[in-house]
Motif scaffolding. Structure first.
Motif, PDB file in Angstrom:
ATOM      1  N   VAL A  90       2.669  -5.088  -0.503  1.00  0.00           N
ATOM      2  CA  VAL A  90       1.728  -5.073  -1.569  1.00  0.00           C
ATOM      3  C   VAL A  90       0.848  -3.649  -1.430  1.00  0.00           C
ATOM      4  N   LEU A  91       0.486  -3.157  -0.257  1.00  0.00           N
ATOM      5  CA  LEU A  91      -0.111  -1.712  -0.266  1.00  0.00           C
ATOM      6  C   LEU A  91       0.801  -0.692  -1.018  1.00  0.00           C
ATOM      7  N   GLU A  92       2.265  -0.862  -0.757  1.00  0.00           N
ATOM      8  CA  GLU A  92       2.857   0.081  -1.530  1.00  0.00           C
ATOM      9  C   GLU A  92       2.726  -0.150  -3.111  1.00  0.00           C
ATOM     10  N   ASP A  93       2.628  -1.175  -3.385  1.00  0.00           N
ATOM     11  CA  ASP A  93       2.387  -1.201  -4.933  1.00  0.00           C
ATOM     12  C   ASP A  93       0.979  -0.800  -5.455  1.00  0.00           C
ATOM     13  N   ILE A  94       0.113  -1.047  -4.493  1.00  0.00           N
ATOM     14  CA  ILE A  94      -1.563  -0.545  -4.721  1.00  0.00           C
ATOM     15  C   ILE A  94      -1.446   1.210  -4.905  1.00  0.00           C
ATOM     16  N   SER A  95      -0.570   1.573  -3.780  1.00  0.00           N
ATOM     17  CA  SER A  95      -0.825   2.917  -3.787  1.00  0.00           C
ATOM     18  C   SER A  95       0.056   3.664  -5.130  1.00  0.00           C
ATOM     19  N   GLN A  96       0.805   2.947  -5.851  1.00  0.00           N
ATOM     20  CA  GLN A  96       1.343   3.403  -7.064  1.00  0.00           C
ATOM     21  C   GLN A  96       0.344   3.434  -8.020  1.00  0.00           C
ATOM     22  N   HIS A  97      -0.807   2.890  -7.882  1.00  0.00           N
ATOM     23  CA  HIS A  97      -1.838   2.823  -9.111  1.00  0.00           C
ATOM     24  C   HIS A  97      -3.284   3.593  -8.555  1.00  0.00           C
ATOM     25  N   THR A  98      -3.441   3.829  -7.234  1.00  0.00           N
ATOM     26  CA  THR A  98      -4.578   4.366  -6.816  1.00  0.00           C
ATOM     27  C   THR A  98      -4.491   5.222  -5.533  1.00  0.00           C
ATOM     28  N   MET A  99      -5.152   6.217  -5.197  1.00  0.00           N
ATOM     29  CA  MET A  99      -4.819   6.703  -4.003  1.00  0.00           C
ATOM     30  C   MET A  99      -5.136   5.741  -2.630  1.00  0.00           C
ATOM     31  N   VAL A 134      -7.191  -3.108  -9.076  1.00  0.00           N
ATOM     32  CA  VAL A 134      -6.636  -1.872  -8.079  1.00  0.00           C
ATOM     33  C   VAL A 134      -7.247  -0.372  -8.828  1.00  0.00           C
ATOM     34  N   LYS A 135      -7.187  -0.563  -9.964  1.00  0.00           N
ATOM     35  CA  LYS A 135      -7.287   0.609 -10.820  1.00  0.00           C
ATOM     36  C   LYS A 135      -8.688   0.951 -10.803  1.00  0.00           C
ATOM     37  N   SER A 136      -9.533  -0.276 -10.533  1.00  0.00           N
ATOM     38  CA  SER A 136     -11.190   0.004 -10.740  1.00  0.00           C
ATOM     39  C   SER A 136     -11.663   0.938  -9.442  1.00  0.00           C
ATOM     40  N   PHE A 137     -10.827   1.328  -8.449  1.00  0.00           N
ATOM     41  CA  PHE A 137     -11.128   2.285  -7.367  1.00  0.00           C
ATOM     42  C   PHE A 137     -10.417   3.681  -7.382  1.00  0.00           C
ATOM     43  N   ASP A 138     -11.178   4.457  -7.265  1.00  0.00           N
ATOM     44  CA  ASP A 138     -10.415   6.080  -7.294  1.00  0.00           C
ATOM     45  C   ASP A 138      -9.781   6.286  -6.160  1.00  0.00           C
ATOM     46  N   GLU A 139      -9.991   5.679  -5.159  1.00  0.00           N
ATOM     47  CA  GLU A 139      -9.503   5.674  -3.826  1.00  0.00           C
ATOM     48  C   GLU A 139      -9.606   4.510  -2.759  1.00  0.00           C
ATOM     49  N   ILE A 140      -8.673   4.169  -2.068  1.00  0.00           N
ATOM     50  CA  ILE A 140      -9.001   2.838  -1.036  1.00  0.00           C
ATOM     51  C   ILE A 140      -8.681   3.371   0.291  1.00  0.00           C
ATOM     52  N   THR A 141      -9.481   3.405   1.200  1.00  0.00           N
ATOM     53  CA  THR A 141      -9.151   3.688   2.635  1.00  0.00           C
ATOM     54  C   THR A 141      -9.261   2.480   3.389  1.00  0.00           C
ATOM     55  N   LEU A 142      -7.889   2.336   4.032  1.00  0.00           N
ATOM     56  CA  LEU A 142      -7.674   1.221   4.943  1.00  0.00           C
ATOM     57  C   LEU A 142      -7.704   1.617   6.332  1.00  0.00           C
ATOM     58  N   HIS A 143      -8.358   0.615   7.209  1.00  0.00           N
ATOM     59  CA  HIS A 143      -8.573   1.100   8.746  1.00  0.00           C
ATOM     60  C   HIS A 143      -7.465  -0.054   9.337  1.00  0.00           C
TER      61      HIS A 143
END
Length: 774
Positions: free
Chosen positions: A167-176, A146-155
């Motif tokens: 899971v998405l909320e957990d991801i959002s704690q580590h990257t935008m 997850v941290k390997s990305f500066d930002e993740i955009t989800l459609h």
């Protein structure tokens, strides 16, 4: 993105701009790589079924009315797994079901499923397997990924479960984590799920929000202004013509072919579109069904015959390798190992010419062989059934297709097309009814906030809404007749202005490329020389009675094929009698005993029909009928008649035409011949009054074929029912009429190969479907 196709569309559009391309993956891949499960291996579908079968090995399970025989359990286990998966992905435990007021209605079933669940989880733990139904409780976030990305955009185009949102909320704690989402009147369930985690989505809007900060960054109204034409058809097949016409119309209006999509709510309609895609305009996102391959059809034929050794199945089986069938049938009811099973099917695979099919079958055989080793004492028959089921779920990639894409509804998620064509917009398919409420009803699901059947139908409506509203042009068709009605969703979309399709015009579009094979909607007219054909009495009769039948049979040379049935047809019994009489009179030219002749005929008859019980029954009925025939035969033989030829072919010329025929029997008496044609059914006799409309000149042809070499005493029909010979009484008059007809067509001329007006004849014609009269 929701799908790989949405990714390809995004990359295609992105190439038009001068910028670096972002890394793009599917949402499914994101979840897969963002989750870690230590020391566990993902279970495959076959082992999953085997473990559940083991887990349900307790007495009370029988109350669910689900057989535990692996043969049937394979089909029914999906309902149990669906139940477990739905609870798991929504983070609902089975214990929570007991707190609901309506629980008592399902108490026994839920208790059984709860016990089976616990036993299944124990087996997963024992074998260190991971499964979707336990993943939410044993997984952890792959923080490094997850941290390997500066930002993740989800459609987000569909529905996210509570577990996926967690899971998405957990991801959002580590990257935008930024989410793009369209709210419509039909995806309120998803909007409510976002509301539950602190994000309120305005109605009918496109929003972009930051899940990390729980803030909406952009929001714009999404107005519903569709440009749609709706057409109603009586015949489903004519929707193919509707698709062709719609594509042409959209391209003419300036829409690029690659920006047009055809949506098939029932994907079984796709092969029909493929069959008529003579212009190669279409490509099929769902692939093409493998069940039309030689390999599948051959196995189906073997299985059908082994299940019921009927005349029809035997006839079907005759198209395939007899030696290979013997190999399979020898072990069909025996227990076999993976080597024996694989070897047998590999031999059959050698006859398959499609390399894509070969690759798929080899893949499935490789994985299936591992499963066989875990199944004890499984018979070849059962293994073949399971293997076929697996194989038929596969599809062949559509390579070399056209620019217009055909796809199912789910495949269209997240993609906007300029031109949208939707067929089968019927209540049966739009929206499709959910099959996930086997153990819980909608009120129970609503109580614990599980997606209901109505929620799933609304999600489908959301996809249609997005497709239609995002298109510059949309065209919809549905079937309206006694069996089919339009979807009520049309009214909800305010699409009540329906045009009744001119089906004659659409039929002309559909069959335009098939003019040579005889579309019944078009005239078939061209210059033809009847003399180019060696004429028989049968071909001339066809020409005179129905020129369209003549066109199919003698010009296009389309051979008719009748699928054999258990109940013998009259013509089949007639053929058996013909064959038996031929064999009898090849061995002896005359007889002097009724008993001997009768016995010889019946012996040959029953030898012809072999083991077919129904044919034997029919021939037993004929045994008495033939008494009159046998009696007349002996009287004729005693008068000096003997058989000269049986089933012999002759050829000659008449009025400049080459003529030919095969004569059932020629008898001789005092150097003069008697020409006979056996009749076991009805036959037509003409008189002076009906001569003008005569079309059957069979006896006249026989006379012309033999008169050059023999003195013909008479030609006649030998009526096997009455045992009497019915002589041609107006031979000279019919010969004159035949001469008139042939002289009329003695030169090349423009002929309209039109359909006959005698609809009664059509009911017995092999080509009636081609003419649209079946």
């Amino acid at each position: 993105f929701s799908t790989s196709r949405a990714i390809r569309k995004h990359l295609f559009d992105a190439k038009k701009s001068d910028s670096f391309l972002s890394k793009t993956i599917t949402i499914g891949e994101l979840f897969k790589k963002s989750i870690l499960i230590d020391d566990r291996v993902n279970i495959d579908s076959d082992k999953r079924t085997l473990l559940l079968l083991e887990a349900t090995n307790f007495e009370k399970f029988a109350s669910l009315q689900i057989e535990r025989n692996f043969f049937t359990f394979l089909n029914n286990s999906k309902y149990i797994f669906t139940f477990y998966e739905e609870l798991s992905t929504e983070l609902v435990s089975i214990d929570e079901l007991k707190l609901i007021d309506v629980y008592s209605e399902y108490e026994e079933h839920i208790e059984i499923l709860h016990y089976a669940y616990k036993e299944y989880v124990k087996l997963l733990d024992k074998h260190n397997y991971s499964d979707k139904i336990v993943e939410p409780y044993i997984s952890k976030l792959n923080i490094g990924y997850v941290k390997s990305f500066d930002e993740i955009t989800l459609h987000v185009d569909g529905y996210l479960s509570r577990y996926e949102l967690r899971v998405l909320e957990d991801i959002s704690q580590h990257t935008m984590l930024t989410i793009h989402y369209n709210s419509t009147p039909y995806n309120k369930k998803m909007s409510n799920n976002f509301l539950n985690i602190g994000i309120e989505i305005p109605k009918s809007s496109h929003v972009e929000f930051n899940l990390s900060s729980k803030t909406i960054t952009t929001c714009s109204a999404s107005n519903y202004k569709p440009n749609v034409e709706v057409y109603s058809f009586n015949q489903r097949l004519l929707q193919v013509a509707f698709v062709k016409h719609s594509i042409a119309k959209m391209v003419q209006s300036g829409i690029n072919a690659q920006d047009i999509v055809v949506i098939v709510p029932d994907e079984m309609f796709a092969p029909t579109l493929k069959n008529f895609d003579t212009e190669n305009n279409l490509n099929f996102a769902m692939g093409l069904p493998i069940n039309r391959s030689f390999f599948i059809r051959a196995i189906d034929a073997y299985v059908e015959f082994m299940g019921e050794q009927s005349v029809k199945n035997a006839d079907r089986l005759s198209n395939y390798d007899e030696e290979l069938f013997k190999t399979i049938s020898n072990s069909y009811f025996e227990s076999v190992d993976s080597i024996c099973f694989t070897d047998a099917l590999s031999k059959l695979l050698n006859s398959e010419t499609n390399e894509s099919v070969k690759t798929i079958v080899k893949e499935e055989l490789f994985y299936f062989a591992k499963l066989i080793d875990e199944l004890e004492n499984m018979k070849f028959k059962e293994l073949l059934h399971i293997f076929l089921k697996r194989l038929k779920s596969r599809t062949i990639d559509d390579v070399g297709g056209g620019k217009v894409t055909v796809m199912g509804l789910l495949e269209s998620r997240g993609i906007y097309y300029d031109g949208v064509i939707i067929v089968d917009f019927n209540s049966t398919y739009v929206p499709r009814k959910s099959q996930k409420d086997m153990f819980l009803n909608s009120s129970m699901k609503k109580a614990i906030l599980l997606p209901t059947s109505q929620d799933r139908q609304n999600l489908q409506k959301h996809y249609y809404y997005e497709l239609i509203n995002g298109a510059s042009q949309a065209r919809i068709s549905y079937v309206h007749n006694e069996q089919n009605s339009p979807s009520i969703f049309l009214s909800q979309l305010r699409l009540d202005d329906v045009k009744r399709a001119d089906e004659d015009e659409y039929a002309q579009i559909l069959f335009e490329k098939h003019r040579d094979s005889g579309s019944h909607n078009r005239n078939i007219e061209f210059e033809y020389e009847l003399k180019s054909l060696t004429l028989s009495a049968t071909s001339l009769k066809s020409f005179l009675e129905c020129k369209r039948e003549f066109y199919y049979k003698y010009i296009l040379k389309i051979a008719s094929h009748v699928i054999k049935d258990e109940i013998p047809q009259e013509y089949e019994i007639g053929s058996l009698i013909h064959n038996a009489l031929q064999k009898v009179y090849i061995k002896a030219k005359s007889f002097n005993s009724e008993n001997i002749l009768k016995n010889e005929i019946m012996r040959e008859l029953f030898h012809e029909c072999k083991d077919n019980i129904l044919q034997k029954f029919q021939l037993k009925l004929w045994e008495k009928k033939l008494d009159a025939f046998v009696k007349n035969e002996i009287e004729r033989f005693k008068s000096g008649v003997s058989v000269l030829h049986v089933e012999q072919s002759y050829s000659s010329k008449f009025c400049g035409f080459k003529i030919s025929g095969r004569v059932d029997r020629v008898d001789v008496l005092d150097s003069r011949v008697q020409v006979l044609d056996y009749k076991s059914g009805n036959y037509k006799l003409y008189t002076q009054k009906t001569l003008l409309n005569a079309s059957d000149f069979q006896l006249e042809f026989y006379y012309l074929l033999l008169k050059e070499n023999y003195e013909v005493e008479f030609c006649g029909f030998y009526d096997l029912n009455s045992g009497k010979i019915v002589k041609e009484s107006i031979m000279s008059e019919k010969l004159e009429r035949l001469k008139e007809i042939l002289n009329e067509f003695s030169t090349p001329q423009l002929i309209n190969f039109e359909m006959c007006e005698n609809l009664q004849k059509c009911s017995f014609c092999s080509y009636s479907k081609m003419c649209g009269r079946a």
